[in-house]
Design an enzyme around this catalytic site. Structure first.
Site, PDB file in Angstrom:
ATOM      1  N   ALA B  35       0.931  -1.304  -0.142  1.00 56.93           N
ATOM      2  CA  ALA B  35      -0.057  -0.095  -0.045  1.00 56.93           C
ATOM      3  C   ALA B  35       0.955   1.340  -0.048  1.00 56.93           C
ATOM      4  CB  ALA B  35      -0.899   0.007   1.270  1.00 56.93           C
ATOM      5  N   VAL B 134     -19.963  -8.523  -5.573  1.00 56.23           N
ATOM      6  CA  VAL B 134     -20.141  -9.299  -6.542  1.00 56.23           C
ATOM      7  C   VAL B 134     -19.222 -10.555  -6.666  1.00 56.23           C
ATOM      8  CG1 VAL B 134     -20.646  -9.647  -8.995  1.00 56.23           C
ATOM      9  CG2 VAL B 134     -21.221  -7.455  -7.961  1.00 56.23           C
ATOM     10  N   GLY B 189     -23.801 -24.684   6.178  1.00 57.52           N
ATOM     11  CA  GLY B 189     -23.597 -23.506   6.252  1.00 57.52           C
ATOM     12  C   GLY B 189     -23.557 -22.766   5.013  1.00 57.52           C
ATOM     13  N   GLU B 192     -28.880 -20.304   4.194  1.00 58.14           N
ATOM     14  CA  GLU B 192     -29.510 -19.758   5.444  1.00 58.14           C
ATOM     15  C   GLU B 192     -30.704 -20.581   5.562  1.00 58.14           C
ATOM     16  OE1 GLU B 192     -28.857 -15.812   6.004  1.00 58.14           O
ATOM     17  OE2 GLU B 192     -27.890 -15.439   3.938  1.00 58.14           O
ATOM     18  N   ASP B 203     -30.562 -13.019  -5.214  1.00 54.78           N
ATOM     19  CA  ASP B 203     -29.236 -12.720  -4.956  1.00 54.78           C
ATOM     20  C   ASP B 203     -28.402 -12.680  -6.289  1.00 54.78           C
ATOM     21  OD1 ASP B 203     -26.761 -12.814  -2.849  1.00 54.78           O
ATOM     22  OD2 ASP B 203     -26.394 -14.303  -4.556  1.00 54.78           O
ATOM     23  N   LYS B 207     -26.837  -8.984  -7.991  1.00 58.95           N
ATOM     24  CA  LYS B 207     -25.201  -8.875  -8.458  1.00 58.95           C
ATOM     25  C   LYS B 207     -25.205  -8.610  -9.959  1.00 58.95           C
ATOM     26  CE  LYS B 207     -23.740 -12.091  -5.132  1.00 58.95           C
ATOM     27  NZ  LYS B 207     -23.759 -13.637  -4.690  1.00 58.95           N
ATOM     28  N   GLY B 304     -17.717 -16.596   1.616  1.00 56.82           N
ATOM     29  CA  GLY B 304     -16.989 -16.971   2.511  1.00 56.82           C
ATOM     30  C   GLY B 304     -16.032 -15.877   3.129  1.00 56.82           C
TER      31      GLY B 304
END
Lengths: 435, 435
Positions: B35, B134, B189, B192, B203, B207, B304
């Site tokens: 950075a 996205v 997992g 949901e 969903d 996106k 994730g």
């Protein structure tokens, strides 16, 4: 939107240069919006002024003398698409010295002279971009230098040479010999008249050197990179691998193993369900494993006029917006990170595919397996096949052995003994198996 | 290297926020090099101060009040990882108003309120980044906004919802029903407790709205996007498609067709040799077709903790180096380009897969094919199958019809007549076939 155009000179007007000129001309308005200023093709330098060209941009002076660019203070950016390393290095050095920023698609140049050119650029406050030098239209330099900056890179695996991949795909799908597929690749323009640098892995190794510098801050000279070409492969090897659930690909690989760096470019058995195995024809693919992202795959055209020009144009727009200088500064800073220790080739561990052509007589299998056993090499599967000999005589059988995980060193010693066996015809072929 | 650290506040400290905090802490030195300045996690705002957390960065004040960030002039950048749209919109607006730059992973927010937030940012000279909104760790926003700037984007096709892809993969590979695979996805997992937004395509559509704005400068509201979920699919559909050489995937698609834009999110038959068909489990993939690059594929983890944090961190480093502002300015400029005309859903043309459960009695096939014929729908293949009925009674047969290319409108009218036939049990299922 700035009123100041970015004045661009094109050095070299071959296939890719023509693509860049086309895009700069045909997408002029859209590029102005994206770049925030006009991108103006101001000069073109060619080797041979007399050559007939497929595309001639209107009102752009074409000359055969690079001094016309060096002496034109209005030129901001030189897109240098000259091949080889001698003239290319001289041009690049002079262009940077004359205060021009530089874009190049020349992998051989960046591989061999990247560090010194970067230093010249750093000293002069100039920028070098080279997205098009690796994997054509696939933005892999961008991925490593910007998209994955939150990751420690753990591995890069890729098919970086479209010519080899075309030949290997063609052999298996059309039941052709290496020579037949190579001839077709040459007819179709995927391979050059002298295909050596493509099929012996040099081209892929040069690209891997560049990626390894970016990802691991480590310089592995191309000559020290373990490298094997595809020209020893036979159709029967591809078929044997396929029957075992693998595709043989010319895999370029750089990965960390307990903090040490392994690199190689060699034909490798890749499990057929991996995207690397499914990459067909002249396409390229790069998979990057990062500490946070996991495995990221980037696939597309690794060469060709417009795909390569797409990568060049990304760099051009990055210059115009001001992104390029920031990315290049980060690349310069990363040189100060400690390089990774290089794992000696002999200590790299893989499973191996071993193919030997042997005399069809008693005790041969015992002789072969005795050697492997004495070198601590454990056999995972073995196939003796007398029916499908592509190259050997009637008195021969083909042995295909898959080993458990052993070091290259172990395998190399065993190999030498195998080759020396009187029952082994020619040399055994040894290929690693990807995880 | 700058001496001024970039002071970062984390708003929301759930799964992804924890990943971001981990990376900022554990990769602190490497990030400083990349950075060009220290990246300092200065504040964390959480909803519930009492909650036990898997990771607590040392010496970082945690509060439950966003005012602590708004009033802290030392904070440069807010990484806002709050879900939903109500509180998220309020926070984003106030943060921008307080002079903070903004990173978010919230796709619903950017989908519903991106344009107004971008205007607020533009007015205040601030920047918004949203790579993580996205496809998780896959740098698709980066690809469209920087790597492909030399291209006119012609098509985007993607698997943008990992939950649905996990369910579809699981059904086919393990011979499970939709309900069984959904339950497993919930256990693991990947889904949901209320999976509606994932399995009904919302969903993925959110996106796709974001990508469509970036690639085509056109705003297709999520409610106007043609959308169908995966919950009507049976194992026998997946098997029938497989036997025809296809995989059924929840495909998000936006593409130009003679200058008009087609968009949809629906289960689609994809030829099994395409990389889209080979994307397994919870992975995402996006393929982008550009005028220069051809088809570029990007594949990896679409969700994730760490993959999403990888995307957030790319944005953080882009802020620190100065790249982010330049990219955001280009996104703002692109709003002024003319939007593309939207092709009405009924005029979109595809080949179709049609599955009907019909009474097993004479003249049924004549009735069905008569309707198709009268609507000008030509049949490419037809399979009547009595043996593998997953849902219907013994008195029923299953018809699988593949059509030639017809419009959605033609297909929809025929469909309505088919559903009204007394011999058709329930409704027919109609899925498009990707080219």
């Amino acid at each position: 939107m700035s009123d100041t155009p970015l004045n661009i000179a094109l050095i070299g007007f071959g296939t890719v240069g023509t693509g860049v000129a086309r895009i700069l001309t045909e997408e002029h308005e859209q590029l102005r919006v994206r770049a925030g200023r006009e991108l103006r093709l101001s000069r073109i330098v060619v080797r041979d002024l007399g050559k007939t060209r497929e595309f001639n941009p209107a009102d752009v002076p074409i000359s055969s003398c690079i001094d016309d660019v060096l002496n034109d203070d209005s030129i901001d950016l030189a897109v240098q698409l000259v091949g080889g390393t001698d003239a290319a290095l001289e041009y690049a050095t002079r262009l940077l010295g004359a205060g021009k920023d530089l874009i190049t698609a020349n992998k051989a140049l960046i591989c061999a002279h990247g560090p010194e050119l970067f230093q010249i650029a750093a000293d002069g406050g100039r920028t070098i971009c080279f997205e098009a030098a690796v994997a054509g239209g696939i933005p892999v330099v961008n991925a490593i230098t910007t998209a994955l900056t939150g990751n420690r890179i753990e591995a890069i695996e890729g098919i970086l040479n479209g010519t080899s991949n075309f030949i290997l795909t063609q052999m298996l799908s059309e039941n052709q010999s290496y020579d037949q597929s190579l001839s077709l690749a040459q007819e179709l323009g995927y391979a050059e008249a002298d295909p050596t640098l493509d099929v012996d892995g040099t081209d892929a190794a040069q690209k891997l050197v560049i990626l390894t510098r970016l990802a691991f801050s480590t310089d592995v000279p191309v000559g020290e990179m373990s490298r094997k070409g595809i020209d020893e492969l036979t159709l029967s090897d591809l078929e044997a691998a396929a029957s075992l659930g693998y595709r043989i690909k010319l895999l370029a690989m750089a990965k960390l193993n307990n903090g040490q760096l392994e690199t190689s470019v060699q034909p490798t058995l890749v499990p057929q369900n991996r995207e690397l195995a499914q990459t067909q024809g002249a396409d390229n693919i790069v998979t990057i494993t990062g500490s946070a992202v996991g495995r990221l795959g980037l696939a597309g055209a690794g060469a060709g006029q417009l795909p390569t020009a797409s990568a060049v144009m990304a760099d051009v727009v990055d210059f115009a917006t001001g992104r390029a200088i920031n990315t290049f500064k980060a690349v310069l800073r990363s040189r100060d990170q400690n390089p990774v220790e290089i794992l000696p080739q002999d200590e790299q561990k893989h499973r191996f595919y071993l193919r030997c052509t042997v005399d069809d007589r008693p005790h041969v299998l015992a002789d072969v397996t005795d050697i492997l056993g004495r070198h601590g090499i454990s056999i995972s599967s073995l196939l003796q096949d007398e029916s499908r000999m592509a190259t050997a005589s009637d008195q021969a059988a083909r042995l295909i052995i898959m080993t458990h995980r052993v070091s290259e060193g172990q395998m190399r010693s065993a190999d030498a003994e195998l080759d020396a066996l009187s029952c082994v015809q020619g040399n055994c072929l040894r290929l690693p198996v990807a995880d």
